[in-house]
Write a protein that holds these residues in place. Sequence first.
Motif, mmCIF file in Angstrom:
data_model
loop_
_atom_site.group_PDB
_atom_site.id
_atom_site.type_symbol
_atom_site.label_atom_id
_atom_site.label_comp_id
_atom_site.label_asym_id
_atom_site.label_seq_id
_atom_site.Cartn_x
_atom_site.Cartn_y
_atom_site.Cartn_z
ATOM 1 N N GLN A 25 5.600 4.096 -7.170
ATOM 2 C CA GLN A 25 5.685 5.203 -6.212
ATOM 3 C C GLN A 25 6.795 4.946 -5.205
ATOM 4 O O GLN A 25 7.520 5.870 -4.810
ATOM 5 C CB GLN A 25 4.354 5.376 -5.488
ATOM 6 C CG GLN A 25 4.342 6.524 -4.479
ATOM 7 C CD GLN A 25 4.650 7.869 -5.129
ATOM 8 O OE1 GLN A 25 4.020 8.260 -6.109
ATOM 9 N NE2 GLN A 25 5.644 8.579 -4.600
ATOM 10 N N ARG A 33 9.935 6.011 -6.826
ATOM 11 C CA ARG A 33 10.038 7.473 -6.817
ATOM 12 C C ARG A 33 10.422 7.988 -5.422
ATOM 13 O O ARG A 33 11.054 9.045 -5.294
ATOM 14 C CB ARG A 33 8.724 8.109 -7.279
ATOM 15 C CG ARG A 33 8.468 7.950 -8.768
ATOM 16 C CD ARG A 33 7.322 8.832 -9.241
ATOM 17 N NE ARG A 33 6.027 8.379 -8.722
ATOM 18 C CZ ARG A 33 5.252 7.480 -9.328
ATOM 19 N NH1 ARG A 33 5.659 6.925 -10.475
ATOM 20 N NH2 ARG A 33 4.105 7.136 -8.805
ATOM 21 N N THR A 58 -2.986 5.135 -1.715
ATOM 22 C CA THR A 58 -1.790 5.509 -0.966
ATOM 23 C C THR A 58 -2.198 6.145 0.360
ATOM 24 O O THR A 58 -2.962 7.106 0.389
ATOM 25 C CB THR A 58 -0.925 6.497 -1.765
ATOM 26 O OG1 THR A 58 -0.541 5.884 -3.006
ATOM 27 C CG2 THR A 58 0.323 6.870 -0.975
#
Length: 331
Positions: A168, A171, A319
Amino acid sequence: MPRVTIYSVAQACGVSSSTVSRAFTRPDLVKDSVRQRILAAAAELGYRPNKSARAIATGRTAMVGLVVPDITNPFMPPLVRAVQRAAGDHDWSVLLVDAEEQSAAEAELISRLHGQVDGLILASPRARSIDLQNAAEDLPCVLMNRVIRGLPSVVCDNGAALAAIGDQLVRDGHRRVALLGGPASSWAAQQRARTVRAWAARAEVVLDELKPYDASFDGGREAGAALLATGTTAAFAFDDVMACGVLAELASRGVAVPGDYSVVGCDDVLLARMVTPSLTTVTAPFGELGRAAVELLRESVAEPEGRPSRVTLPGVPVTRASTGPVAARTP
């Protein structure tokens, strides 16, 4: 009111006192329906087994020792509670021993428990493997978050979860990431470092490894100060406590998280949800870890010569607000 005895329970159930005794000390020798009737009568009458007498009769203390490296570390209280609950389900009490971050003292503390407990659970021990093996000799022992050949163990595998958080970050545009090492004597710190290195190589991310730091708030502040000289945009801290120290240090220097920098913790202790910004981290399955450790210890007590088992439970990525897209930086 007269004291309720084993004979009171026997009379209420219409069985012999020896059958009542076996229901508490050797339940495997008593028919389940009879044992349930005895337990129900004992509960109704308010009978409590004499554990000291049982220990003399069976050679068992009904006590398990739980040795932790530092009870002030927020990771430990939920783990202690999980072990205590699981042990209570099997009528075991828990004797808690805190090594106070003195790895050299762990072996001595373990040696003192011989004769006082039926077995040991060692949570994240820091002592040398040979010292732990020697100290626990002839005493059933289970490790948590540590693997030593010849001893049963329960570990939380954070590999996939940390890699998922790393992906992540990629990204979100992060291409240079720091790894803040935990204590050099910590097996978990070594495993987490290997995981992050492997992820960085696969993701083709530049990884800056900073020296091992104490697994503490102050250790995190020291690491946070060092981060600013690296050119990285995100960091994996050894655990949540260290990550909170990093957050505090960055805030004191005017560095916004996650606006200027992203920070990742590990373990998901209560502090990770209370701090601002809340921490992106990996959730450890405390309840399952405790239950698995107690079950492995029961097996070791029942079969001391049995083959050591290992239980591996996965961590889960969470997250939260401490991670986000990489900030545009002016030259």
